[in-house]
Every structure is written in C-alpha cells, then in structure tokens.
Design a protein around this motif. Structure first.
Motif, short mmCIF file in Angstrom:
data_model
loop_
_atom_site.label_atom_id
_atom_site.label_comp_id
_atom_site.label_asym_id
_atom_site.label_seq_id
_atom_site.Cartn_x
_atom_site.Cartn_y
_atom_site.Cartn_z
N GLY A 226 -96.84 81.25 -79.06
CA GLY A 226 -96.37 82.61 -79.27
C GLY A 226 -97.45 83.63 -78.97
O GLY A 226 -98.61 83.27 -78.76
N ASP A 227 -97.05 84.91 -78.99
CA ASP A 227 -98.03 85.96 -78.70
C ASP A 227 -98.12 86.98 -79.83
O ASP A 227 -98.71 88.05 -79.66
N SER A 228 -97.55 86.65 -80.99
CA SER A 228 -97.67 87.54 -82.15
C SER A 228 -97.77 86.71 -83.41
O SER A 228 -97.41 85.52 -83.43
N LEU A 229 -98.26 87.35 -84.47
CA LEU A 229 -98.40 86.63 -85.74
C LEU A 229 -97.05 86.22 -86.29
O LEU A 229 -96.93 85.22 -87.00
N GLY A 230 -96.01 86.97 -85.97
CA GLY A 230 -94.67 86.59 -86.41
C GLY A 230 -94.22 85.26 -85.82
O GLY A 230 -93.40 84.55 -86.41
N ASP A 231 -94.78 84.89 -84.66
CA ASP A 231 -94.37 83.65 -84.00
C ASP A 231 -94.84 82.39 -84.72
O ASP A 231 -94.31 81.31 -84.48
N ILE A 232 -95.83 82.51 -85.58
CA ILE A 232 -96.34 81.31 -86.24
C ILE A 232 -95.30 80.69 -87.16
O ILE A 232 -95.42 79.52 -87.54
N LYS A 233 -94.27 81.44 -87.52
CA LYS A 233 -93.22 80.93 -88.40
C LYS A 233 -92.09 80.24 -87.64
O LYS A 233 -91.14 79.77 -88.25
N MET A 234 -92.17 80.19 -86.32
CA MET A 234 -91.04 79.68 -85.55
C MET A 234 -90.71 78.22 -85.86
O MET A 234 -89.57 77.80 -85.67
N ALA A 235 -91.68 77.45 -86.33
CA ALA A 235 -91.43 76.05 -86.63
C ALA A 235 -90.90 75.83 -88.04
O ALA A 235 -90.64 74.70 -88.43
N GLY A 237 -88.40 75.24 -90.76
CA GLY A 237 -87.10 74.59 -90.63
C GLY A 237 -87.19 73.24 -89.99
O GLY A 237 -86.23 72.46 -90.03
N VAL A 238 -88.33 72.91 -89.37
CA VAL A 238 -88.52 71.56 -88.85
C VAL A 238 -88.56 70.61 -90.04
O VAL A 238 -89.36 70.78 -90.96
N PRO A 239 -87.70 69.58 -90.07
CA PRO A 239 -87.67 68.68 -91.22
C PRO A 239 -88.94 67.83 -91.30
O PRO A 239 -89.27 67.11 -90.37
N GLN A 240 -89.68 67.98 -92.39
CA GLN A 240 -90.87 67.18 -92.66
C GLN A 240 -91.79 67.10 -91.44
O GLN A 240 -92.03 66.02 -90.89
N PRO A 241 -92.33 68.21 -90.98
CA PRO A 241 -93.18 68.19 -89.79
C PRO A 241 -94.44 67.36 -90.00
O PRO A 241 -95.12 67.50 -91.01
N SER A 242 -94.73 66.47 -89.05
CA SER A 242 -95.96 65.69 -89.11
C SER A 242 -97.14 66.55 -88.73
O SER A 242 -98.21 66.48 -89.34
N SER A 243 -96.96 67.36 -87.69
CA SER A 243 -98.02 68.29 -87.32
C SER A 243 -97.46 69.38 -86.44
O SER A 243 -96.47 69.18 -85.71
N VAL A 244 -98.04 70.56 -86.55
CA VAL A 244 -97.66 71.70 -85.71
C VAL A 244 -98.94 72.23 -85.07
O VAL A 244 -99.85 72.68 -85.76
N LEU A 245 -99.02 72.12 -83.75
CA LEU A 245 -100.15 72.65 -83.00
C LEU A 245 -99.77 74.04 -82.52
O LEU A 245 -98.86 74.20 -81.69
N LYS A 246 -100.44 75.06 -83.02
CA LYS A 246 -100.08 76.45 -82.74
C LYS A 246 -101.03 77.05 -81.69
O LYS A 246 -102.24 77.11 -81.90
N ILE A 247 -100.44 77.48 -80.58
CA ILE A 247 -101.19 78.09 -79.48
C ILE A 247 -100.82 79.56 -79.41
O ILE A 247 -99.64 79.91 -79.25
N GLY A 248 -101.81 80.44 -79.54
CA GLY A 248 -101.56 81.87 -79.53
C GLY A 248 -102.06 82.53 -78.26
O GLY A 248 -103.22 82.35 -77.88
N PHE A 249 -101.20 83.29 -77.60
CA PHE A 249 -101.58 84.09 -76.43
C PHE A 249 -101.88 85.50 -76.92
O PHE A 249 -100.98 86.25 -77.29
#
Length: 286
Positions: A226-235, A237-249
């Motif tokens: 994503g390209d905004s701080l609001g985008d970090i919440k996009m994941a 609702g993922v059921p029991q996430p093992s890992s989320v790798l967040k890439i910010g532009f």
C-alpha cells in the motif's frame, strides 16, 4: 535487479515464516500466500517522464467526457481534504469523519454527471494511468501459480477494473473490492452499490460473504502492499494469519511521513515506480 531503488527495512523481516510446510489443500508452488494490494499509486505509477500519472479518480477528473463543473468541484474538495488524509499529526480516528464527508460529496457530485457506462473504456484509454514497471510480470507469476490477488481500493471500481483489463492483468485469480457504480437500464450511473469504502475502512472483512473468501481459508501468509497508513489494515479479516509482510510505497512528503511508515511497514520503498521488490520476494518463495 534492485539497483537504484531506495529500500528501508524498518524491522526484522519475517522471511522464514514463508518457508513453512503448506497445508495439504494448497497446491501452489508459492507456499500458500495471497497478495492484498491497494490500487491507486500502489499498483499504478505515481509519475512517468516527469509527469504525474492519473489515479482512478484522475482518469475521470481529466476526461473531456466529464463536465467542467465536476472538475472544479472535485479539485476544490481535493485541496480541502487530501492534506487531512496525509497529515502525519492527525490520528486515524480524527481523519475518518473528514474522509467520509469527502467521499460522500464526491459520490453525490458523480451522480449529477450522468456518467455513461460505455464511456469508461475510452476514459481509461485516453488517460495517463500506468501500472508500475514489472506489474505485468508480477501478475503473470501469481496467475500461473494460482495465487489469489485481492485489490482493495477506495477509488471507483468500474474505472480501476477497466485499467486492469486495459493492461491485460485482470485474470481469474484477481478480486476487486471497491466503490462500484449502479446503473439504470439506459446504462447511466445513478448511484453506488453497497457501503462506502474509504481509505481507512478497506480490509478483508468486506469479502467474508463472497465465494472468493472461501479460496483464502488456507492462505494465511499475506503479502500486503500500500501507499498510505490506512492500507496497513487491509489484511484485517484474514483468518488466523501466519504472517503479513507489509510493503509500503512512500510516494510523496517523504521526510515528513517516513517515521510513521517505518513504524508500520516492514519494507518502505521511497519514490519507487517499480514492482522489482515484490517480484524478487515472489521469486524467493518458489
């Protein structure tokens, strides 16, 4: 491949978690990830050849098919509300009422314009919207591997879907969640479908009732872009996430916004108009 790109690693990256043994229902060679990506200025370029590229809103703002009063009012609203959206001193909770106000006014304005569904293809073709370099390559890899791609956008779904078609990346593994037009029998836009999506409420909760969500049940590793701080919440609702790798532009106001990006993203890319980092990560997961 990454020469010339400014990359910052704010935290230790969870690369190793992507090399776990995949659950049996998953047959993808990419160790069961899913890609969750914002559209405007994340999947698409910010600038090219010294000129700013159109986002999904800009495609309509700059189209001769739109009346002049729309452009004037849209620009006035942009000047009023965009500084609030990117203000690093305001909290998300403080920003949300202003964002809802902005989107409701723009949506009401669009209804007044009597947009023809048939005109959208021409608007996109005539625009300066471009995917980031390497986006087609990334989408092809993910399609071949059967990796689900969720595009979450607070823009206009009809426009961004046409952008994806235009660049031939709207394949059957791609799901778009956005603000979609509602048309009458004459193909004239008369409103919007569903609930308002703005930059601070877009996340995977929006697809829980869809068939697409069933495809994600065993895909608990997420690459988020994503390209905004609001985008970090996009994941969310993922059921029991093992890992989320967040890439910010981080595309603009870099000095001012960098500290907050470093606090919230695992990788921060400074004014990078490519998908080279994402392509390299996907290559590592094979």
């Amino acid at each position: 491949m990454l020469a010339g790109i400014s990359v910052i690693f704010p935290s230790s990256l969870p690369f190793t978690v992507f090399h776990i043994s995949p659950p049996s229902p998953c047959v993808s060679p990419l160790v069961c990830p899913q890609l969750v990506v914002d559209f405007d200025f994340t999947l698409t370029r910010v600038h090219m050849g010294g000129q700013r590229c159109h986002c999904s809103w800009g495609i309509m703002d700059n189209s001769p098919d739109m009346p002049e009063y729309y452009r004037e009012e849209a620009n006035r609203l942009l000047a009023k509300y965009y500084p609030i959206e990117v203000d690093p001193k305001m909290t998300e909770e403080e920003k949300i009422p202003y964002m809802v106000e902005w989107y409701q006014q723009i949506h009401d304005l669009l209804v007044k314009c009597s947009i023809r569904q048939a005109s959208i293809e021409g608007m996109v073709s005539a625009s300066s919207a471009r995917l980031r370099d390497g986006s087609e390559e990334l989408c092809q890899k993910l399609h071949r591997a059967g990796v689900p791609v969720l595009v979450l956008s607070a823009g206009m779904g009809d426009v961004l879907e046409q952008v994806l078609r235009h660049f031939k990346v709207y394949t059957d593994n791609v799901k778009v969640v956005s603000n979609f037009f509602n048309y009458n029998e004459q193909g004239i836009m008369v409103g919007f479908k569903g609930n308002l999506i703005h930059m601070f409420n877009k996340n995977e909760d929006a697809i829980h009732s869809s068939d697409y969500f069933e495809k994600l049940q065993n895909r608990t590793n997420v690459i988020l872009m994503g390209d905004s701080l609001g985008d970090i919440k996009m994941a969310l609702g993922v059921p029991q996430p093992s890992s989320v790798l967040k890439i910010g532009f981080l595309n603009d106001k870099i000095d001012e916004r960098l500290p907050a990006f470093m606090d919230n993203f695992d990788i921060v890319l400074l004014d990078d108009q490519t998908m080279d980092v994402a392509n390299s990560i996907v290559d590592l997961l094979k």
